[in-house]
Design an enzyme around this catalytic site. Sequence first.
Site, short mmCIF file in Angstrom:
data_model
loop_
_atom_site.label_atom_id
_atom_site.label_comp_id
_atom_site.label_asym_id
_atom_site.label_seq_id
_atom_site.Cartn_x
_atom_site.Cartn_y
_atom_site.Cartn_z
N ARG A 236 -0.14 -11.07 13.65
CA ARG A 236 -0.95 -10.51 12.57
C ARG A 236 -0.24 -10.48 11.22
O ARG A 236 -0.74 -9.89 10.26
CB ARG A 236 -1.31 -9.05 12.93
N GLU B 43 -5.28 -4.47 19.16
CA GLU B 43 -4.29 -4.61 18.08
C GLU B 43 -3.32 -3.43 18.04
O GLU B 43 -3.72 -2.28 18.23
CB GLU B 43 -5.05 -4.73 16.76
N GLU C 283 1.06 -6.64 11.52
CA GLU C 283 0.70 -6.45 10.11
C GLU C 283 1.81 -5.77 9.31
O GLU C 283 1.84 -5.89 8.09
CB GLU C 283 -0.62 -5.69 9.97
N TYR D 140 -8.23 7.65 11.95
CA TYR D 140 -7.86 6.55 11.06
C TYR D 140 -8.61 5.28 11.45
O TYR D 140 -8.79 4.98 12.63
CB TYR D 140 -6.34 6.29 11.15
N ASN E 134 0.81 -1.22 0.00
CA ASN E 134 0.00 0.00 0.00
C ASN E 134 0.85 1.28 0.00
O ASN E 134 1.64 1.50 0.92
CB ASN E 134 -0.90 -0.03 1.25
N HIS F 296 -3.52 -10.28 8.89
CA HIS F 296 -3.97 -9.02 8.30
C HIS F 296 -4.78 -9.33 7.04
O HIS F 296 -4.37 -10.18 6.23
CB HIS F 296 -2.71 -8.22 7.94
N ASP G 270 -6.28 -3.63 1.08
CA ASP G 270 -5.08 -3.48 0.26
C ASP G 270 -4.34 -4.80 0.08
O ASP G 270 -3.27 -4.83 -0.54
CB ASP G 270 -4.15 -2.39 0.83
N HIS H 50 -15.40 -5.17 9.95
CA HIS H 50 -15.02 -3.83 10.40
C HIS H 50 -16.22 -2.94 10.58
O HIS H 50 -16.84 -2.55 9.59
CB HIS H 50 -14.15 -3.16 9.34
#
Length: 403
Positions: free
Chosen positions: A284, A237, A263, A159, A37, A313, A317, A122
């Site tokens: 992750r 997380e 991640e 975010y 990403n 993860h 993306d 999510h």
Amino acid sequence: MKITNAEVFVCSPGRNFVTLKVHTDEGIFGLGDATLNGRELAVRSYLEDHVVPCLIGRDPTQIEDTWHYLYKGAYWRGGPVTMTAIAAVDVALWDIKGKALGTPVYNLLGGKSRTGAMVYGHASGSDIESTVAEVGRYIKMGYRAVRAQCAVPGMSGTYGVGRGDLFYEPAEKGLPPEATWSTESYLEHVPKLFEALRSSYGPDVVHLLHDVHHRLTPIEAARLGKALEPFRLFWLEDPVPAELQEGFRVIRSHTTTPIAVGEVFNTIWDAHVLIREQLIDYIRMSISHGGGISHMRKVAALAELHHVLTGFHGATDLSPVSLAAAVHFDIAVHNFGIQEYMRHTAETDRVFPHTYHFEDGYLYPGEEPGLGVDFDEELAAKFPYERAYLPINRKTDGTLHSW
Ligand code: CS2
Ligand code: MG
């Protein structure tokens, strides 16, 4: 069998993806996801300019040897660009092997340890009330686990809070946008969100997760973990930036809230202290940024010895090629914990037709040989690359903070 060619495609059906297609002299091809990403073109160049020429003529069935050839042979080890490129090759070779042997990749990894991989969705909102309602929507859709993120009063552009309906895209088109961050407001607000969630849905209905995006110090993260204990999170997380693995000792010694991280990790060396000292509960790392299926098998094996489960993860993306690889791995590996599942857009799904599917809170890989995912090159060509980046994050006094 010999590798005859490998092509790299960059397309943007809803967001940018980099896809590697490895061809063989037997007409079988394999796919790998090389998306990083915000740095997509660097991986394309790494593959096209430095990796593809070395692959031609190699035997695609020698996956482990090829992995070491690319990792050790380059002299320069690790890092996100290198490891994403190696992962793409590795995954494409597992896809080829599955197709050549006529069996799904999960079968090559030891077979099914379970029938489906539990996923988390999510949910997010602009305030506590709308976030609680959004979690309710996911529960109605059959999810057994939901990540909840809520805008924090006084902070612009929190975010992880989505804008679209059931769809969340972390990157923004153009140059990186800027958002503000206040640790004080965040630490005040998050426990209230989870209190509201547990009082709405009770203690057992659904697993609740939360992502801090590396924005706290260890002692702040310890305080948050303690404050969240009554609401029994599945995990907290990325509580802190994780370059200093020993930093997690402070968090661990203060709270029983389970911790997930990784991640942004690329190799087992980013996680070995965390795993060996049992400082985390979930690792992750993803297949596409963690060196592929071959390397993640080693991470999962080390984790298994230390009571750490996987929790890959799976943001938007990571392309459907990555998600397919993850679901095969999740089904096979014994210490699987949970799989992140952000739905891709309809355009993305059309460019990458796949056999994995969601049902009742679980993802199932399908029974096609290989990964069970295809790539529609003609359609992909209609969606050219568009520059896009993750946002920059500043504290209220202007100091640049973790993203
Ligand atoms: C997030 C992602 O899914 C997650 O847990 O942290 O949105 C992550 O920030 C992006 O995938 C980064 O590319
Ligand atoms: Mg995250």
